[in-house]
Design a protein around this motif. Structure first.
Motif, PDB file in Angstrom:
ATOM      1  N   LEU A   1      11.401   2.975   9.210  1.00  0.00           N
ATOM      2  CA  LEU A   1      10.636   4.140   9.667  1.00  0.00           C
ATOM      3  C   LEU A   1      11.556   5.265  10.124  1.00  0.00           C
ATOM      4  CD1 LEU A   1       7.809   2.302  11.620  1.00  0.00           C
ATOM      5  CD2 LEU A   1       7.737   3.235   9.296  1.00  0.00           C
TER       6      LEU A   1
ATOM      7  N   ASN B   1       8.386  10.079  10.242  1.00  0.00           N
ATOM      8  CA  ASN B   1       7.409  10.773   9.415  1.00  0.00           C
ATOM      9  C   ASN B   1       6.025  10.470   9.973  1.00  0.00           C
ATOM     10  OD1 ASN B   1       5.583  11.519   7.409  1.00  0.00           O
ATOM     11  ND2 ASN B   1       7.004  11.029   5.751  1.00  0.00           N
TER      12      ASN B   1
ATOM     13  N   HIS C   1       3.547   8.168   8.072  1.00  0.00           N
ATOM     14  CA  HIS C   1       3.742   6.729   7.896  1.00  0.00           C
ATOM     15  C   HIS C   1       2.662   5.909   8.600  1.00  0.00           C
ATOM     16  CE1 HIS C   1       8.240   6.847   6.652  1.00  0.00           C
ATOM     17  NE2 HIS C   1       7.454   6.699   5.598  1.00  0.00           N
TER      18      HIS C   1
ATOM     19  N   ARG D   1      -0.568   5.778   6.593  1.00  0.00           N
ATOM     20  CA  ARG D   1      -0.381   5.022   5.351  1.00  0.00           C
ATOM     21  C   ARG D   1      -0.289   3.519   5.632  1.00  0.00           C
ATOM     22  NH1 ARG D   1       4.198   7.638   2.116  1.00  0.00           N
ATOM     23  NH2 ARG D   1       3.142   6.729   0.329  1.00  0.00           N
TER      24      ARG D   1
END
Length: 168
Positions: free
Chosen positions: A13, A40, A43, A46
């Motif tokens: 990550l 991000n 992330h 998602r």
């Protein structure tokens, strides 16, 4: 039993090289140490979508341990997640990284996907011969780039095709 999606932080990550513009820079303090991380914010969504689509449970598998819930999760939109306790410093038995034994102890008989930048053949071999483990997929993430759509797709495909997915 739900399959597990195990997450490392550094190299997964938090990429180790210059991140793309969709990453945000943060300075965080853990104990007496100050760290700069690049995360991000997409992330989190998602990963949640992957967990929902496959009926899986997200779990931290990182030396950040509970600090991942404090510093990482809120910055990428994840809720507080269960944490696999990591005790560094125990010697390797067969060349596996020290986290691998902790993962094996934690997952028990549940299938799992593990996103980490330090999983190699020795880790897979250790897990394959460990008594009582279900099937698993180790996804090696390039620490320079971090987690990508390709990695998430690999996990989704494996969980769906192997029949572990409870969301399909």
């Amino acid at each position: 039993m739900k399959p597990l999606l195990l997450l490392d932080v550094d190299g997964v990550l938090n990429p180790m090289s210059r991140p793309t513009p969709d990453f945000h820079r943060y300075r965080c303090t853990v104990g007496a140490e100050v760290y700069t991380v690049h995360l991000n914010p997409r992330h989190g969504r998602r990963l949640i979508d992957l967990a929902l689509a496959t009926g899986s449970e997200l779990v931290w598998a990182t030396t950040w341990e509970e600090h991942a819930n404090e510093w990482i999760a809120p910055r990428i939109g994840l809720p507080s997640l269960p944490v696999i306790p990591m005790r560094p410093g125990e010697p390797s038995e067969h060349g596996e990284m020290f986290k691998t034994r902790h993962v094996a102890d934690y997952v028990g008989g549940r299938p799992f996907v593990w996103f980490d930048d330090q999983v190699w053949a020795e880790d897979e071999e250790y897990l394959r011969v460990h008594q009582g483990l279900a099937d698993f997929l180790l996804i090696h993430v390039d620490p320079g780039r971090g987690l990508t759509s390709r990695h998430l797709g690999m996990a989704h495909e494996w969980l769906t095709l192997t029949g572990f997915s409870q969301g399909s």
